[in-house]
Motif scaffolding. Structure first.
Motif, PDB file in Angstrom:
ATOM      1  N   ALA A   1       0.814  -1.217   0.000  1.00  0.00           N
ATOM      2  CA  ALA A   1       0.000   0.000   0.000  1.00  0.00           C
ATOM      3  C   ALA A   1       0.842   1.259   0.000  1.00  0.00           C
ATOM      4  O   ALA A   1       0.450   2.277  -0.577  1.00  0.00           O
ATOM      5  CB  ALA A   1      -0.934   0.005   1.216  1.00  0.00           C
ATOM      6  N   ALA A   2       2.015   1.216   0.665  1.00  0.00           N
ATOM      7  CA  ALA A   2       2.819   2.433   0.809  1.00  0.00           C
ATOM      8  C   ALA A   2       4.286   2.084   1.015  1.00  0.00           C
ATOM      9  O   ALA A   2       4.621   1.053   1.605  1.00  0.00           O
ATOM     10  CB  ALA A   2       2.320   3.260   1.994  1.00  0.00           C
ATOM     11  N   VAL A   3       5.135   2.959   0.533  1.00  0.00           N
ATOM     12  CA  VAL A   3       6.562   2.939   0.843  1.00  0.00           C
ATOM     13  C   VAL A   3       6.872   4.218   1.596  1.00  0.00           C
ATOM     14  O   VAL A   3       6.482   5.313   1.170  1.00  0.00           O
ATOM     15  CB  VAL A   3       7.424   2.847  -0.435  1.00  0.00           C
ATOM     16  CG1 VAL A   3       8.896   3.122  -0.111  1.00  0.00           C
ATOM     17  CG2 VAL A   3       7.277   1.471  -1.072  1.00  0.00           C
ATOM     18  N   GLN A   4       7.575   4.073   2.704  1.00  0.00           N
ATOM     19  CA  GLN A   4       7.962   5.237   3.497  1.00  0.00           C
ATOM     20  C   GLN A   4       9.481   5.401   3.445  1.00  0.00           C
ATOM     21  O   GLN A   4      10.220   4.463   3.721  1.00  0.00           O
ATOM     22  CB  GLN A   4       7.516   5.078   4.956  1.00  0.00           C
ATOM     23  CG  GLN A   4       7.850   6.276   5.808  1.00  0.00           C
ATOM     24  CD  GLN A   4       7.263   6.209   7.210  1.00  0.00           C
ATOM     25  OE1 GLN A   4       7.904   6.648   8.164  1.00  0.00           O
ATOM     26  NE2 GLN A   4       6.053   5.676   7.343  1.00  0.00           N
ATOM     27  N   THR A   5       9.909   6.583   3.040  1.00  0.00           N
ATOM     28  CA  THR A   5      11.330   6.876   2.908  1.00  0.00           C
ATOM     29  C   THR A   5      11.540   8.369   3.155  1.00  0.00           C
ATOM     30  O   THR A   5      10.642   9.167   2.919  1.00  0.00           O
ATOM     31  CB  THR A   5      11.843   6.503   1.500  1.00  0.00           C
ATOM     32  OG1 THR A   5      11.770   5.096   1.328  1.00  0.00           O
ATOM     33  CG2 THR A   5      13.289   6.917   1.284  1.00  0.00           C
TER      34      THR A   5
END
Length: 334
Positions: free
Chosen positions: A172-176
């Motif tokens: 659903a999401a990539v956090q960086t």
């Protein structure tokens, strides 16, 4: 407030990173002040709250659960696993562990601390390179099917790893980390997220305070502040980087906004799948950050910002060698 897509959810375009309330930047605020900030964010329309098992070694999840459990239907709750505190004889240490059995146990602990029956978005905080990404993500997929979590995310991964993971279970999401002074996502993962329909959640969107213009003297940082171990915050390097803010401030004056609002508006206008999650311990900063939603930058102003502050003009890597080996994010060649 408009919304942006994050997996099956529609969330506020700016979320709240909760780490600062328990972890990493020196002495955290009192319980009363932290509660006041979380509830004010909710009142102002923030509907994405981001925490992790690591933050304060469980203390941040406990705080979020204690304050927000009664408002659970009003927001999307994100937390993280795969990097947590483990007790040793000489104290608690940070450990990366992506084994399926560890992720299952961590999820149960997080559900208890957060006082919820389900976590909306559960990230693998770091890819444990001793465990194939398919195994870790497969375990998270099992948690979705068990009703413990609603969607799966990844943090600090490359485009290649994202593709492998997404083939195992929808991500659903990539956090960086992403901001004017950290452009690594532009190498590949930002575009890959857009291609796959994955939200991109930008942490440290005001560059750990640098882009606010309010952190001038790094020698005054708390002894336990994590920025003291970051190369860009070394005194000589930081002093050189401060010179970049003059050009940024000029654009902010033209746009009629603060430096922090400018940094957040820049991110919001880069792409519609980007969701910044600034953290703060102060009510005035919270309100200032959300004011970025009222800022519109022209194409010329966006171009000037890119010219003033970019990977060539910023000095120093974002992590020291010990932390760098823990992440999978693409890096620019020297």
């Amino acid at each position: 407030m408009t919304t942006r897509s994050l997996g099956p959810f529609q969330v506020s375009p700016i979320g709240l990173g909760c780490m600062n309330l328990s972890h990493a930047y020196g002495q955290p605020p009192s319980l009363e002040d932290a509660e006041r900030l979380l509830l004010r964010a909710l009142d102002l329309g923030v509907t994405l709250f981001d925490t992790a098992a690591l933050y304060g070694f469980g203390a941040n999840e406990t705080l979020v659960g204690q304050v927000l459990a009664k408002h659970r239907q009003k927001f999307t709750l994100a937390s993280k696993c795969g990097m947590q505190g483990v007790g040793f004889p000489d104290g608690v240490k940070r450990v990366i562990d992506g084994r399926p059995e560890t992720l299952r146990a961590t999820c149960e602990d997080s559900l208890r601390r957060l006082q919820t029956e389900v976590i909306d978005l559960y990230y693998l905080h770091r890819w444990d390179k001793q465990v194939p990404i398919e195994e870790s993500v497969g375990a998270l997929g099992d948690l979705v099917r068990a009703g413990k979590i609603r969607s799966v995310g990844l943090s600090e991964v490359s485009a290649h790893t994202l593709r492998r993971a997404h083939a195992e279970h929808p991500i659903a999401a990539v956090q960086t980390e992403y901001s004017l002074w950290t452009r690594n996502p532009e190498i590949a993962v930002l575009d890959t997220c857009a291609e796959l329909g994955v939200a991109f959640v930008a942490f440290s969107p005001v560059a750990r305070g640098f882009l606010t213009g309010q952190v001038r003297d790094v020698s005054a940082l708390d002894a336990k502040d994590i920025r003291r171990a970051m190369p860009r915050f070394a005194p000589a390097t930081y002093a050189a980087n401060l010179g970049l803010l003059d050009g940024v401030a000029e654009v902010a004056r033209e746009a009629g906004c603060s430096l922090a609002q400018l940094a957040l508006a820049w991110l919001l206008q880069r792409a519609p799948h980007i969701i910044p999650i600034p953290g703060t311990t102060r009510l005035d900063h919270l309100e200032e950050n959300l004011g970025a939603l009222q800022v519109t930058l022209s194409a010329a102003q966006m171009a000037r910002l890119d010219q003033v502050i970019n990977r060539h003009t910023v000095q120093g890597p974002r992590y020291n060698p010990g932390n760098q080996v823990e992440i999978d994010t693409e890096e620019f060649s020297a």
